[in-house]
Design an enzyme around this catalytic site. Structure first.
Site: not given
Ligand code: IMP
Ligand code: MG
Length: 182
Positions: A97, A125, A146-147, A38, A153, A94, A159
């Protein structure tokens, strides 16, 4: 698809992030460690906005068993990571979250004994954060939507879009294609 952050807004913000890194890492051996897949679009733009010597390295992180926004079990592959001893590392992803991906990456990096580690992401986020730290550098705080685009992606699609957008239901159905993802 609704555009959340336009190409020109992203460009302007990435220049600012590059200027911040330029100031922070002047005179320090910098390695930008990009998280596959990403971060690759951001990587290409950010390193060209960063006016200090730097190295680029890649690490892979993916979560299995999750849904499109909820991470499952995190798997980190650090086989491509070079020696980081004495290097100042910026982990680039990227999106921040829940923060669990970044948390897992920071744990993995401890054994590489870098001089310092900071984190940088395009999107944060912030309402969803579940870890006890925040990204050191971020482009934009966004709501819990969700973006896709600019590296992000859905089912490995979208992407390449030059903007960050919120896909509608038809976009998601089209991208799910034969894999039949929900
Ligand atoms: P985490 O929750 O910070 O561990 O994020 C987990 C992964 O979820 C990120 O690296 C992204 O690949 C994916 N992700 C989270 N939110 C989004 C979104 O809104 N769009 C696309 N991928 C997302
Ligand atoms: Mg990712």
């Amino acid at each position: 698809m609704r555009v959340l952050i336009s190409e020109s807004e992203i460009h302007a913000r990435v220049q600012v992030l590059g200027a911040q890194l330029t100031e922070e890492y002047a005179g320090k051996p910098l390695t930008v460690l990009a998280v596959l897949t990403g971060s690759v679009v951001l990587l290409a733009d950010l390193i060209r906005a960063t006016k200090v010597p730097l190295r680029v390295a890649l690490i892979s992180a993916s979560s299995y068993g999750g849904t499109r926004t909820t991470a499952g079990e995190l798997s980190v592959n650090s086989s491509l990571v070079p020696d980081l001893r004495g290097r100042h590392v910026v982990v680039l992803d990227d999106i921040f979250d829940t923060g669990k991906t970044m948390f897992g990456l920071l744990e993995t990096l401890k054994s590489f004994e870098p001089a310092s580690v900071k984190t940088a992401v395009l999107l944060w986020k912030s309402e969803r954060t579940e870890v006890q730290f925040e990204p050191d550098y971020y482009g934009f705080r966004i709501p819990n939507e969700f973006v896709v685009g600019y590296g992000l992606d859905y089912n490995d699609e979208f992407r390449h879009l030059p903007f960050v957008g919120i896909p509608d239901e038809e976009d998601l159905i089209a991208a799910a294609g034969e894999s039949g993802i929900d």
